[in-house]
Structures are given as structure tokens and as C-alpha cells.
Design an enzyme around this catalytic site. Sequence first.
Site, PDB file in Angstrom:
ATOM      1  N   ASP A 245     -15.268 -59.737 -26.973  1.00  0.00           N
ATOM      2  CA  ASP A 245     -16.681 -59.528 -26.594  1.00  0.00           C
ATOM      3  C   ASP A 245     -16.901 -59.474 -25.090  1.00  0.00           C
ATOM      4  O   ASP A 245     -18.038 -59.585 -24.623  1.00  0.00           O
ATOM      5  CB  ASP A 245     -17.569 -60.633 -27.182  1.00  0.00           C
ATOM      6  CG  ASP A 245     -17.878 -60.402 -28.660  1.00  0.00           C
ATOM      7  OD1 ASP A 245     -17.553 -59.299 -29.167  1.00  0.00           O
ATOM      8  OD2 ASP A 245     -18.423 -61.310 -29.303  1.00  0.00           O
TER       9      ASP A 245
ATOM     10  N   LYS B 267       6.757 -69.418 -19.782  1.00  0.00           N
ATOM     11  CA  LYS B 267       6.908 -68.521 -18.639  1.00  0.00           C
ATOM     12  C   LYS B 267       5.853 -68.933 -17.611  1.00  0.00           C
ATOM     13  O   LYS B 267       4.861 -68.240 -17.401  1.00  0.00           O
ATOM     14  CB  LYS B 267       6.697 -67.059 -19.044  1.00  0.00           C
ATOM     15  CG  LYS B 267       7.559 -66.613 -20.223  1.00  0.00           C
ATOM     16  CD  LYS B 267       6.657 -66.276 -21.373  1.00  0.00           C
ATOM     17  CE  LYS B 267       7.408 -65.702 -22.552  1.00  0.00           C
ATOM     18  NZ  LYS B 267       8.318 -66.648 -23.190  1.00  0.00           N
TER      19      LYS B 267
ATOM     20  N   HIS C 172       9.885 -71.730 -24.707  1.00  0.00           N
ATOM     21  CA  HIS C 172       9.447 -70.337 -24.664  1.00  0.00           C
ATOM     22  C   HIS C 172       8.492 -70.103 -23.502  1.00  0.00           C
ATOM     23  O   HIS C 172       7.851 -69.058 -23.394  1.00  0.00           O
ATOM     24  CB  HIS C 172       8.769 -69.962 -25.991  1.00  0.00           C
ATOM     25  CG  HIS C 172       8.696 -68.503 -26.242  1.00  0.00           C
ATOM     26  ND1 HIS C 172       7.526 -67.789 -26.176  1.00  0.00           N
ATOM     27  CD2 HIS C 172       9.656 -67.604 -26.542  1.00  0.00           C
ATOM     28  CE1 HIS C 172       7.767 -66.511 -26.431  1.00  0.00           C
ATOM     29  NE2 HIS C 172       9.047 -66.375 -26.649  1.00  0.00           N
TER      30      HIS C 172
ATOM     31  N   ASP D 180       3.815 -75.947  -4.833  1.00  0.00           N
ATOM     32  CA  ASP D 180       3.047 -76.773  -3.893  1.00  0.00           C
ATOM     33  C   ASP D 180       1.769 -77.346  -4.498  1.00  0.00           C
ATOM     34  O   ASP D 180       0.800 -77.626  -3.784  1.00  0.00           O
ATOM     35  CB  ASP D 180       2.703 -75.965  -2.629  1.00  0.00           C
ATOM     36  CG  ASP D 180       3.925 -75.735  -1.748  1.00  0.00           C
ATOM     37  OD1 ASP D 180       4.967 -76.377  -1.988  1.00  0.00           O
ATOM     38  OD2 ASP D 180       3.830 -74.899  -0.824  1.00  0.00           O
TER      39      ASP D 180
ATOM     40  N   HIS E 147       5.488 -56.673 -24.184  1.00  0.00           N
ATOM     41  CA  HIS E 147       5.776 -58.099 -24.253  1.00  0.00           C
ATOM     42  C   HIS E 147       4.553 -58.941 -23.904  1.00  0.00           C
ATOM     43  O   HIS E 147       4.611 -60.168 -23.901  1.00  0.00           O
ATOM     44  CB  HIS E 147       6.935 -58.431 -23.294  1.00  0.00           C
ATOM     45  CG  HIS E 147       7.607 -59.729 -23.571  1.00  0.00           C
ATOM     46  ND1 HIS E 147       7.654 -60.757 -22.649  1.00  0.00           N
ATOM     47  CD2 HIS E 147       8.247 -60.180 -24.672  1.00  0.00           C
ATOM     48  CE1 HIS E 147       8.300 -61.780 -23.167  1.00  0.00           C
ATOM     49  NE2 HIS E 147       8.681 -61.470 -24.388  1.00  0.00           N
TER      50      HIS E 147
ATOM     51  N   LYS F 135       0.989 -60.875 -24.188  1.00  0.00           N
ATOM     52  CA  LYS F 135       0.240 -61.612 -25.208  1.00  0.00           C
ATOM     53  C   LYS F 135      -1.162 -61.825 -24.651  1.00  0.00           C
ATOM     54  O   LYS F 135      -1.413 -62.772 -23.897  1.00  0.00           O
ATOM     55  CB  LYS F 135       0.883 -62.957 -25.525  1.00  0.00           C
ATOM     56  CG  LYS F 135       2.237 -62.859 -26.226  1.00  0.00           C
ATOM     57  CD  LYS F 135       3.376 -62.786 -25.272  1.00  0.00           C
ATOM     58  CE  LYS F 135       4.707 -62.760 -26.013  1.00  0.00           C
ATOM     59  NZ  LYS F 135       5.846 -62.608 -25.077  1.00  0.00           N
TER      60      LYS F 135
END
Length: 396
Positions: free
Chosen positions: A125, A300, A298, A305, A118, A120
Site C-alpha cells: 500500500d 547478511k 543466514h 562504529d 536474490h 527479499k
Amino acid sequence: MIPSELWPHFSKGNTITLLETGAEFFPALASAIDHARKEVFLETYIFRHDRIGEMIADALVRAAERGVVVSLLVDGFGSRDFVASHMNILLDKGVRMLVYRREVGRLLLRRHRLRRLHRKLASIDGRVAFVGGINIIDDHNTAAPEHPRHDYAIRIEGPLLQPIHDSTRRLWELVAWASFRQRLRLTDTTTPRTDTAGNITAAFVIRDNLRHRRDIETAYLDAIARATDEIVIANAYFLPGRRVRKALTGAADRGVRVIIVLQGRVEYALQHYATKALYPAMLRHGVRIFEYHRSFLHAKVAVIDNHWATVGSSNFDPFSLLLAREGNVIVRDTGFARQLRARLEHAMRDGATELDPNLWRHKSLLRRGLHWIAYGLVRFAVGLSGYGGDRYTTPR
């Protein structure tokens, strides 16, 4: 509580650029690939053959044609259609491609089917990397095409490149070995450029099925336990276990403002309605819940604080926290945290509605029953995988 100076390992001297939605992320990723001279590693859960997938695939092919070693790793479930229709095309054009847990039967109920890639991630380089929650898919290809999916990624330069590069290399090697693709094993890779590039302190945290099974969850729990003012979490899929729920309600009980921004539109009905079973207990403790309706949420991400922030691929649900391979970056920097907090505030103001605790208490018994049925079915799926135990017990 784990001493924050000991775990996870934070590195100083990074430049981290926040990218909101694919409108900012995809051009930045394509540009970095077009400037690659030695190697490109790209990992994604979904690679869809649409206008965005074609744009990124074309950039990968251009890089391969000029001699760059291009390594693309996709998930066998999330990218199954792309694997079937375009994998051989990319291979013929010089792109090295592997599939994490290739799908062999869509109707088979096997434990390993829930253990997905899952993450991404991109490492290019050894000079720039990308981490976030955005798949290679057109953000407007939804039931609400007038507005893109709302998600975030970050562009990274500096010492944090080393653990990201190492992680992409290790996973590539593991999948090549498990797939009996010995000719795709790595012989040499670029040494990441780890000299100081900015003034941001950050750490790269993963979740896998070996040594790092709970690292992302533990990092969240540690930050929540230390919160004194405000916790803001935006998640596409929110179904945390007992420890996380207790931590969030405990923070609210001690006077911390706890704000949860969740998916308001129905994308995956079972998870959507299972999440609603958690609302009453959270609202009773003073947790503020916002549902985002402007488009599909979508994200996450979290800000605590106005100093601690995270951007990555891990949701607060059992599939992310117990089963999938995930990758998040934790940032300890007031400037970055305030920027992400401002972006979330803007999204909440323009596209989200706060739930009224009083109105929620008067939901019909039938509707509440449907929520509990959905929650039970999700628990059954987690149990089928052989994970969960008392970490995903009934909310209270």
C-alpha cells in the site's frame, strides 16, 4: 572514496524496526498483507510450500479476494518446486505471479543460470515495506530443527518507501515485459506515503546487472574505509574479492576491531570450504573470525562504529556481488546500530566459537588443500559466468 553526503541517497524521517528470524518477520509480514487495501508487491528468492509458505500464500489469497492487487515475483531457481506445484493455484485465486528466469533445464551450464533474483522485499500500500535476508520458508526446516535459521529483516515506514516501491515496480515491469506477459503490466500503483514517520536516516541500495552493478559493494567499502573503532559483519556466504579483503585487513592493521561471523555448519559444502581458504590471511592481520554453530546462519548484516548498519539480502560472495539482484538498506542511526550490534553479540555469545589463529596454523596440509580446491572450483564457476577477473584473485 565517494562522499557519503552524495551517494547513496539518504532520506531522513524513517521508522525502521529490526526483525530477528522468521519468528518476528513472518507474523509482521502476514499482518501487513492482511491489512492491505490497494496493493501488495512481494519478491523472494525461495518460496517453499511448507507451513510458513502456506501461511503467507493464504494471506496473499485473502488480499486478492478482497480486491487488493497482489503481485508475487519469485526466482525461477530458488522457487522452482513452488512454481511447478503452486503457481497455477495462486493464479486461479487472483494472485498475479511472475517468475524471474524460469528454470528450463537443471543440468544446463549456461551463464544466465547464475543471475538470480536474490532480493527479499515487500511493499504494501505504499505505507510499509520489508527488506532483509529471510526467504519464505520454515526457519526450522533444517538439519538443526531445534533452532531456527539466524537471519534478519526490517520493517520500514517513511520517505524510504519511495525508492523501495519504485524498485519493486520497475523490476515487475521488466519481468512482465521479458516474459511476454503484457496483461500483467502495471497500469497504476499507489503513491507511497513519504511523510515523516520517525527520526532514522537510511538509504536503499540495490545490485543489478545494469547501472547498479557495484553499489552495495561500494557502500561497504566506503564505510569500511571510514571505520575508526569496530567493524562487525555477519554473513552466510563469505567469499569477498581482493578489494574487500584488502579493505578489511587494512582496517585491522590500523587498529580497528574487525569481527567476522560466518556459517559454522555445512549447508553448501563447496562455498563453505572455499571460505576457509581465506582464513589464514585474515587471521594473520588480526581479523577475529567466529563460526556460528547453533543453527544455520543466514544473515547478511553489518555494523560499523555503532553508527552505520546494513540489513539486506547481499552476501559477501561473488554470486551476490557480481551476479544476483540484491537489495540492502543502509542505516545511519546510533540507536538502530547499537540494537543490531547487541543482537549479534547475543548470537555470538550463545551460538558461535572464535577461531584460534594458533590452532588454525596447524591444520593438516590435506585439509588446507581441500579448501584450496573448493576455492578454485568457485572461481571456475564465477569465470564460467563471464565475470570476476582480477577482483577474485588468489588470497594473499
